[in-house]
Scaffold this active site. Sequence first.
Site, short mmCIF file in Angstrom:
data_model
loop_
_atom_site.label_atom_id
_atom_site.label_comp_id
_atom_site.label_asym_id
_atom_site.label_seq_id
_atom_site.Cartn_x
_atom_site.Cartn_y
_atom_site.Cartn_z
N CYS A 1 66.61 77.88 18.79
CA CYS A 1 67.59 76.82 19.03
C CYS A 1 68.52 76.73 17.82
O CYS A 1 68.06 76.62 16.69
CB CYS A 1 66.89 75.48 19.25
SG CYS A 1 68.05 74.10 19.35
N CYS B 1 67.87 72.87 16.22
CA CYS B 1 66.61 72.42 15.58
C CYS B 1 65.71 73.56 15.14
O CYS B 1 64.72 73.34 14.45
CB CYS B 1 65.85 71.47 16.50
SG CYS B 1 65.03 72.32 17.88
N CYS C 1 67.46 72.20 25.05
CA CYS C 1 66.29 72.39 24.20
C CYS C 1 65.35 71.19 24.39
O CYS C 1 65.78 70.05 24.32
CB CYS C 1 66.73 72.49 22.74
SG CYS C 1 65.35 72.43 21.56
N CYS D 1 65.13 69.02 20.89
CA CYS D 1 66.24 68.23 20.31
C CYS D 1 67.30 67.86 21.34
O CYS D 1 68.29 67.23 20.98
CB CYS D 1 66.86 68.98 19.14
SG CYS D 1 67.85 70.40 19.61
N CYS E 1 71.86 81.22 31.70
CA CYS E 1 73.14 81.67 31.14
C CYS E 1 73.42 80.82 29.90
O CYS E 1 73.74 79.64 30.00
CB CYS E 1 74.22 81.45 32.20
SG CYS E 1 75.86 81.95 31.65
ZN LIG Z 1 66.57 72.36 19.63
#
Ligand SMILES: [Zn+2]
Length: 186
Positions: free
Chosen positions: A101, A104, A150, A153, A173
């Site tokens: 990510c 985070c 995510c 976060c 995507c």
């Molecule tokens: Zn994250």
Amino acid sequence: MKKMRMLSFLVVVTLMFACNDEKKEVRGTTVMTEAEEVPVQTEVHDPVKADTIEVGNVTKSKEEWKEILTPEEFHILREAGTEPAFRNAYYDNKKEGVYYCGACGIPLYSSNTKFDSGTGWPSFYAPIDPKLVERKMDNRYGMERVEVVCAQCDSHLGHIFPYEGVPTEERHCLNSLALDFKQMDI
Ligand SMILES: [Zn+2]
């Protein structure tokens, strides 16, 4: 009495030297111990083994995100922006490794499930584990789409579309700017 004092002095001096020697020895031993026993600090988890990844809860204010993200990353991750097709870092990345990510830092996808969709965005048929991402209905721009964020976060990653010819029959995507790629053998 003089003898006693002299003796005490000698004892103290001897002890001082003894201590010094001991310290040196201890220091030497400590260094050896560290080299031999303390493992080299690596990742606390295996990025491709889902059961070793703990999903926490990362919450930051808009200002705090702006401090750690570039304006482009902020737009994609925190304002659900979309980067241009074919003009992004990872759509054609065929290297082996893990995609984290971009906000985070938790591992999300790996090259194991990445495939060439021809769309110009990095496409995956599954995350490393379903627990790492969340799906949300996105009705913006008059379209019904499934947004993928995510799980740790809540940052926007991209969208999920049906896609025939891959094991899960869906394509995640994603925006390259929402991800940080780390090349590694997996
Ligand atoms: Zn994250």
